[in-house]
Design an enzyme around this catalytic site. Structure first.
Site, PDB file in Angstrom:
ATOM      1  N   HIS A 425       0.901  -1.242   0.036  1.00  0.00           N
ATOM      2  CA  HIS A 425      -0.008  -0.089  -0.036  1.00  0.00           C
ATOM      3  C   HIS A 425       0.895   1.286  -0.179  1.00  0.00           C
ATOM      4  O   HIS A 425       2.005   1.319   0.210  1.00  0.00           O
ATOM      5  CB  HIS A 425      -0.761   0.017   1.053  1.00  0.00           C
ATOM      6  N   CYS A 444       2.715  -5.082   7.070  1.00  0.00           N
ATOM      7  CA  CYS A 444       2.391  -4.738   5.705  1.00  0.00           C
ATOM      8  C   CYS A 444       3.581  -4.014   4.838  1.00  0.00           C
ATOM      9  O   CYS A 444       4.595  -3.414   5.695  1.00  0.00           O
ATOM     10  CB  CYS A 444       1.195  -4.079   5.355  1.00  0.00           C
TER      11      CYS A 444
END
Length: 533
Positions: A425, A444
């Site tokens: 992301h 992440c």
């Protein structure tokens, strides 16, 4: 003509075997052999299934040229297991040879037959898909190793050229081949004494001179970063060499030999060789087709790459999971299916209860940019809730950050749904990408250039990827864009890897995983070796 003592005993043993066999009817010999094979194979269901299917005939111990070729090919493979960073002692080819020579009866031959198959299967699996089970070494290595059916090894071997079969077992990737070449080079360096004296300094800068500078000059020359020179000062050529060293080791490229640079420069050939052997084991864990187009995230390299037909199409810097016990990014492969533009951030339960709930207990208006919702997704009134009554276990609410430029996920996330809740992301925290070491996330992977990454992915399905993306972005609303051709994602961990030119680069073992793998390999019998050139 005279015979040596060893040769005489070999001839006598052969004669003894022949005489023994002559004295037993052929049918009894066959029966005794097959009974021994069945008995010895019974403890291994895969070996038993193979021999049952072939009528308990020999594939190794017979007198045909095919059996002899198979035996010879196996022994050659076992004796050169070290080339792959595998322990020859694990397979003990000399013990196999001794058992074959000492077999006197059909029963003996049947027992040896099964023992050879057992060693063959052990080696075949080790060299194809790895010596270790990844998750047993580190629980965050959750990679699904592509194990093959053990019986199929025996079946396919009997249908193949023995030499060709063994040649095809290891990963047939450019990376594995390049790592093997570098391994041999490092083993020769070990035999020659390595790169010489380590640099006795905490920091060296351009313009300096003295003994430490001369030692660094010699070490850079031995490593191949500096052409031969008699200069005794930290001049422009040495500055350029330090920059090249920094580039090859994932360090800030400033030409100054600071503490971090010197720590990496002073690492021994033995340490680097360990990294290469670990990388080869890791390559075996991924011995399968990775996709003509795939995404490669190398955790300690802090990069994310798009690879098309073996060539680099796009690369961007990344931020990965922090080194805290609950945050390191796991290693696994999955398939990216879609991207979400203007995403909401649905805060993971672990963050809600461990970080946000304590803040809400102190002040109900804390983290006000995050919505608190009930089980039906309805926003609740913070002022009407006594947060102090809840524990991590009993907290009944969820938390969500709506789409915005300040959203924790930035303006786009790339989804490959997985049980680890890991994805790629954007992020509003752009300054972190300027750091040398970038382990800061909750697990992440954050991308420095997420828009360009999106354009690269969308270019396969539209003539105007930028226009498509920006149009969705301008709406301000959460938008899902499916990838018409899902893309495999491989999150890997390599502290040693090669470039397209065949050079080897090294990175720091930020999570200590490679150290644990090396320890496990050592316990399994893997050892460093020095090879004379």
């Amino acid at each position: 003509m005279t015979l040596s003592g060893n040769r005489i005993w070999t001839v006598l043993a052969a004669l003894a075997t022949i005489l023994a066999l002559w004295s037993v009817p052929a049918s009894a010999q066959v029966t005794a052999f097959k009974q021994a094979v069945a008995e010895a194979a019974s403890s291994d269901k895969d070996i038993a299934a193979f021999y049952q299917s072939n009528g308990y005939d020999s594939i190794w111990t017979g007198g045909t040229s095919r059996d002899r070729d198979r035996r010879a090919a196996l022994i050659r493979a076992l004796e050169t297991a070290d080339d792959h960073g595998l322990p020859v002692s694990r397979y003990d080819p000399q013990a196999l040879i001794a058992k074959m020579k000492s077999a006197r009866t059909p029963r003996d031959m049947g027992l040896v037959e099964v023992e050879i198959s057992r060693v063959f299967l052990q080696y075949a699996r080790d060299v194809q898909t790895g010596l270790l089970v990844p998750s047993r070494v580190d629980s965050r290595i959750v990679r699904q190793v592509p194990y093959r059916d053990r019986t199929s090894y025996l079946v396919n071997f009997t249908k193949s050229s023995p030499t060709g079969f063994f040649k095809a077992l290891p990963p047939r990737t450019h990376e594995y081949t390049a790592l093997m070449k570098q391994k041999l080079r490092m083993e020769r360096l070990m035999a020659e004494g390595g790169w010489g004296q380590t640099v006795p300094a905490g920091k060296l800068e351009p313009g300096q001179s003295g003994n430490a500078v001369v030692i660094m000059r010699n070490r850079l020359m031995a490593m191949g970063f500096l052409d031969r020179t008699a200069s005794q000062s930290y001049d422009a050529k040495m500055t350029a060499a330090v920059q090249q060293f920094q580039l090859a080791h994932g360090l800030a490229v400033d030409g100054v030999a600071g503490q971090t640079t010197l720590v990496e420069m002073n690492r021994s050939v033995e340490e680097r060789l360990q990294s290469i052997i670990v990388a080869m084991e890791r390559e075996r864990w991924m011995n399968k087709e990775r996709g003509s187009r795939h995404i490669l995230v190398n955790i300690p390299d802090f990069t994310a790459k798009v690879i098309d037909n073996g060539k680099l199409t796009f690369e961007t810097r990344s931020v990965v999971g922090a080194t805290n016990s609950d945050r390191p990014t796991p290693e696994f492969s999955d398939v990216m299916e879609f991207m979400v533009i203007n995403p909401s951030w649905y805060v993971p339960r672990s963050i809600v209860t461990s970080e946000y709930l304590p803040a809400l207990k102190r002040n109900p208006n804390a983290v006000s940019h995050i919505e608190i919702t009930d089980s039906k997704g309805r926003r609740i009134n913070r002022g009407a809730v006594n947060f102090n009554q809840y524990t991590e276990r009993t907290f009944p609410f969820s938390m969500r950050q709506p789409p915005s430029k300040g959203n924790a996920l930035g303006l786009v996330k790339f989804m490959f749904p997985n049980r680890h809740n890991i994805y790629l992301h954007d992020t509003p925290s752009k300054s972190l990408f300027d750091r040398e070491s970038r382990a800061f996330s909750h697990g992440c992977v954050r991308l420095a250039d997420p828009f360009d990454f999106a354009y690269t992915l969308l270019a396969k399905q539209t003539s105007d990827p930028k226009g498509l993306f920006q149009g969705k972005l301008a709406s301000g609303n959460e938008q899902t864009v499916m990838l018409e051709q899902p893309v495999p994602v491989h999150i890997i961990y390599r502290t040693a890897f090669t470039t397209p030119k065949g050079d080897t680069q090294y990175r720091r073992d930020i999570y200590g995983r490679d150290a644990r793998i090396w320890d496990a390999l050592s316990q399994a019998g893997v050892a460093l070796r020095a090879v004379q050139g």
